[in-house]
Design a protein around this motif. Structure first.
Motif, short mmCIF file in Angstrom:
data_model
loop_
_atom_site.label_atom_id
_atom_site.label_comp_id
_atom_site.label_asym_id
_atom_site.label_seq_id
_atom_site.Cartn_x
_atom_site.Cartn_y
_atom_site.Cartn_z
N ASP A 191 51.66 41.30 68.69
CA ASP A 191 51.19 40.90 67.37
C ASP A 191 50.51 42.10 66.70
O ASP A 191 49.78 42.84 67.35
N ASP A 245 43.86 41.50 78.08
CA ASP A 245 43.07 40.62 77.21
C ASP A 245 42.93 41.20 75.81
O ASP A 245 42.55 40.48 74.88
N SER A 249 47.61 40.98 72.12
CA SER A 249 48.06 39.66 71.64
C SER A 249 49.57 39.73 71.43
O SER A 249 50.07 40.67 70.83
N ASP A 302 51.72 37.45 79.54
CA ASP A 302 50.99 36.97 78.37
C ASP A 302 50.33 35.62 78.62
O ASP A 302 50.61 34.94 79.60
N TRP A 359 42.49 35.48 80.99
CA TRP A 359 42.20 34.70 79.79
C TRP A 359 42.30 33.23 80.12
O TRP A 359 43.12 32.81 80.95
N ASP A 382 50.77 31.28 69.04
CA ASP A 382 50.07 32.50 68.70
C ASP A 382 48.59 32.37 69.09
O ASP A 382 47.95 31.34 68.84
N ARG A 383 48.06 33.38 69.70
CA ARG A 383 46.69 33.31 70.21
C ARG A 383 45.68 33.00 69.10
O ARG A 383 44.75 32.21 69.29
N HIS A 384 45.84 33.64 67.92
CA HIS A 384 44.90 33.42 66.83
C HIS A 384 45.01 32.01 66.28
O HIS A 384 43.99 31.39 65.93
#
Length: 636
Positions: A86, A119, A122, A142, A223, A509-511
Motif C-alpha cells: 500500500d 509491522d 501495509s 501479511d 500484529w 486493507d489494514r487502514h
C-alpha cells in the motif's frame, strides 16, 4: 536480490532453501521447486539467486519466461518476495529512497527496522530475506495471509520454503504424504493456522514472522487486532461514514495496477458491488476498464428461482463502462474436478472462480478485486451490539433500536430480544451443547461422516471455532483475527496461480479494518439497519436498491435440486474414491453412501422450490465431503 521493473501488483510465487549442513544451493533444485508450482500452459519468468548454501527464487507472472539469474547484492543480501504494498510512494519517502520499487522498499525497511519491519509494511505479501552478514533468514506473511507461505524445517540439515506445498514436493524436499488429522480439521473448518494438509511441512500463519539462524527457528506474531481500540473512537455517524469512505477509496486505488485493465467479482451484494463501482470509476479516470463476473443461477424452465440478477443489473445500468460476464454452474455435473494439487479447490474450467480467473487472464487483467472480507470489519453487521447496550445499561437506546428493527424488518420484539440480546448473553458452552443435541449445523453434518475416533476428538476440540459474545467490539476482534480469512484467501491464491492472476481484497486493507474496528458498536446497528456505517458511506456509490436491501440472495439456489438429479453420478463418484486408503481411513464410506441415497426425489424438491430458498446444510455438507474425497483420491 536485485529486480527489474515489473507490475507491482501482479502475482508471484516464491521458494528457496538454506542448507544448514553446508551443502551448496543448487539452481536446478530452485528451478524444480518453482516448476512444481507452475500450472501447465503458463510460461512465467523464473528468477533465482544463489549465495553459497542459500538459494532463493521467484516466479513472476507479469514477465515472460527468460530463465534470468539475478546476482546476489554486494552486501550479501537476497530477497524473494510476492508483494503488493500500500502507498509505496509514502513508504519510499519515509525510507528516503524515492522512486524505489517495492522489492527495494522491503529491503530498506528490514535494514531500518530489522525483524519489526513487517509491522511497518501495509499490503499483501510473503517474503524471505537472506542476510549473509548476520547469518539469518527472515520470512514474513501479511496480516491476513493474502499471499501464502509454507515451509519445511530439518534442524541442522536445511530450511526450505515455497508459496505452496507443491514447491516443496517439486524439489524433492518433502514426500507427498497427507496429514490425516489436518484433512479432518480442514473438512470441519477447524484447521490450525500453522497446519498444512501434508506431513513434513507447516504453514506460516498470517501476521507472523519467522526467523532462521544457527540458533534455530523462531516464529512469532507481529500484529493482532487491538481490542484496546475496539469501539473507542468518539465520532458522529456522518463522520464515521466519511472516514470509512475515504479509506475504502484509498484501499481500492492502492490495489489497481499502474496500467492495464482489472477484473472483479460483482455479486449484487453490498461489498462486491461497492468495490466494483469504486474500481470502475477510478479506472475510467485513466481510460481503463473493469471486467466484472457475477455468479448467477442455472437458467431452467422447470422451476422459477430468484438470484442476484436484478441487483447486478442495477450496478451495470449505473456503471455502463463495466464489461460484464455471467458465470453459471454446470447443470450436468457438480465439482467434476480436477482439483488443485495443494488444496481441495477445483481448478476445472466449470468452477465459477476458475472461470473468473481464466476470463481475467484472457482480458489481460493480472488482478481480480473481491469484496470478500467486509463482514469482519467494514460491513460488520453489529453482532452483539444490542447485547452490549443491555450490559452497559443503555436501556433507552436498546428500546429505540428494538423498535426500529420491528419497524424496518417486520420482526417481533420477542424475536429481536431472543436473537440479538439473549443469544449473545448465553455462554458458549450452552450454544455448543444445544448444537450437538440438535445435530443440525453444517459442522455436525460433517462430523457424522468421519470415523468415531476423529469425530470424537474434533467434537471436543474447539480450536478455530468462533464464538460471539455480548460485546460487538470483542466480536470484531475475534472475526478479524480468525484463521478462516487466510484459508479463504489461500484458496483463491491457489486458483489464481493456475492462470497467473492475483486476488486483492480492499475490505481487508489494514487502514480500513483498523478504522472500522475503532468505531462505536452502536453505529453498525442503528435505526433498524445492520451494516449502517457502510450503507451511509456508500451513498452516491451504490444504487439504493442495493444500499437499502436487508438480505442477500443465495447465489445458486438450484444446487440442492441439481444434486438430487445427479444422485446416480454422485453414488458412482463415492465408489470411485472408496478404494483409496486415505479416503477409507478418513471418511465413513457407509454414512456417505447413505447420505447420497437419502437425497430427495427431484420432483418433490421442485414442488417446494421457489424464490430464493435458504442454503441446504445437507447439500452443502455432502458437497464439501465429496470434494475432499475426490481431492484425496486424485493422488493415485
Amino acid at each position: 536480490m536485485s529486480h527489474r521493473t515489473v507490475a507491482g501488483n501482479a502475482m508471484r510465487l516464491i521458494c528457496g532453501i538454506w542448507h544448514l549442513d553446508g551443502k551448496r544451493a543448487d539452481p536446478a533444485m530452485l528451478d524444480a521447486m518453482a516448476a512444481g508450482m507452475i500450472a501447465a500452459g503458463l510460461a512465467p519468468e523464473i528468477r533465482h539467486a544463489v549465495g553459497g548454501n542459500v538459494g532463493l527464487a521467484e516466479v513472476d507472472f507479469a514477465a515472460a519466461a527468460s530463465g534470468t539469474s539475478v546476482p546476489v547484492s554486494k552486501s550479501g543480501t537476497m530477497l524473494a518476495a510476492d508483494r503488493r504494498l500500500d502507498a509505496p510512494g509514502q513508504l519510499a519517502a519515509l525510507l528516503d529512497c524515492p522512486g524505489a520499487d517495492q522489492d527495494i522498499l522491503i529491503e530498506r525497511a528490514i535494514e531500518r527496522w530489522g525483524s519489526d519491519a513487517p509491522d511497518h509494511l501495509s499490503g499483501d505479501f510473503s517474503f524471505a530475506y537472506w542476510d549473509a552478514g548476520a547469518g539469518r533468514l527472515l520470512c514474513a506473511r501479511d496480516i491476513f495471509g493474502v499471499r501464502p507461505f509454507y515451509y519445511a524445517w530439518r534442524p541442522g540439515e536445511c530450511f526450505a520454503f515455497a508459496s505452496f506445498p507443491s514447491g516443496l514436493h517439486g524439489g524433492g524436499l518433502v514426500r507427498r504424504t497427507f496429514n490425516r488429522r489436518a484433512l479432518a480439521r480442514h473438512l470441519v473448518q477447524q484447521q490450525s493456522p500453522d497446519e498444512a494438509l501434508f506431513a513434513g511441512m507447516a504453514r506460516l500463519p498470517a501476521a507472523h514472522l519467522l526467523e532462521v539462524s544457527a540458533n534455530g527457528l523462531a516464529v512469532r506474531r507481529y500484529w493482532a487486532p487491538d481490542e484496546g481500540i475496539a469501539g473507542r473512537r468518539h465520532v458522529m455517524p456522518d463522520e464515521a461514514a466519511i472516514g470509512l469512505r475515504a479509506r475504502l477509496d484509498a484501499a481500492v486505488r492502492s490495489r489497481l495496477p499502474q496500467s492495464g485493465d482489472v477484473a472483479a467479482h460483482l455479486s449484487g451484494g453490498l461489498d462486491s458491488s461497492a468495490i466494483a463501482t469504486l474500481a470502475a470509476r477510478q479506472l475510467h479516470e485513466s481510460g481503463r476498464r473493469l471486467h466484472a463476473w457475477s455468479f448467477l443461477d442455472v437458467q431452467r424452465n422447470d422451476v422459477v428461482l430468484d438470484d442476484e440478477t436484478a441487483f447486478v443489473q442495477a450496478v451495470l445500468e449505473q456503471e455502463p463502462a463495466i464489461a460484464w460476464t455471467a458465470v453459471r454452474p454446470p447443470r450436468d455435473d457438480i465439482d467434476p474436478g480436477p482439483f488443485h494439487s495443494d488444496l481441495p479447490v477445483s481448478v476445472g474450467p466449470d468452477d465459477p472462480d476458475c472461470a473468473v480467473c481464466a476470463g481475467a487472464a484472457a482480458a489481460g487483467a493480472h488482478i481480480v478485486l473481491s469484496g470478500w472480507g467486509g463482514d469482519e470489519a467494514a460491513t460488520f453487521n453489529g453482532r452483539g451490539a444490542l447485547a452490549e447496550l443491555f450490559l452497559k445499561g443503555r436501556w433507552r437506546m436498546l428500546a429505540r433500536e428494538c423498535s426500529a428493527l420491528k419497524r424496518e424488518r417486520g420482526m417481533r420484539i420477542a424475536d429481536i430480544l431472543r436473537g440479538e440480546v439473549i443469544g449473545y448473553l448465553l455462554p458458549t458452552f450452552w450454544h455448543a451443547a444445544r448444537s450437538r443435541k440438535r445435530g443440525d449445523g453444517l459442522r455436525h453434518r460433517l462430523l457424522r461422516c468421519l470415523p468415531n475416533d476423529i469425530a470424537t476428538a474434533l467434537g471436543k476440540d474447539r480450536d478455530g471455532a468462533l464464538s460471539m459474545g455480548p460485546d460487538a467490539g470483542a466480536n470484531r476482534v475475534r472475526l478479524i483475527g480468525s484463521p478462516h480469512i487466510a484459508q479463504r484467501c489461500e484458496n483463491w491464491a491457489a486458483q489464481g496461480a493456475q492462470h497467473g492472476v492475483a486476488f486483492a481484497f480492499p475490505m481487508l486493507d489494514r487502514h480500513v479494518v483498523e478504522y472500522a474496528l475503532s468505531l462505536p458498536s452502536e453505529l453498525f446497528l442503528r435505526d433498524g439497519w445492520k451494516r449502517r456505517v457502510f450503507r451511509d458511506a456508500m451513498q452516491g456509490v451504490l444504487p439504493d436498491m442495493i444500499r437499502k436491501r436487508h438480505a442477500k440472495a443465495t447465489p445458486f439456489p438450484a444446487l440442492p435440486l441439481i444434486m438430487a438429479e445427479q444422485k446416480e453420478k454422485l453414488a458412482a463418484r463415492i465408489e470411485d474414491v472408496a478404494t483409496n486408503d486415505m479416503v477409507q481411513s478418513l471418511l465413513d464410506i457407509g454414512t456417505l453412501r447413505a447420505q447420497v441415497t437419502a437425497l430427495p426425489d427431484p420432483a418433490k424438491i421442485k414442488t417446494s422450490l421457489s424464490g430464493n430458498p435458504a442454503p441446504s446444510a445437507d447439500a452443502a455438507a455432502l458437497r464439501q465431503i465429496l470434494r475432499l474425497a475426490a481431492y484425496i483420491a486424485q493422488d493415485r
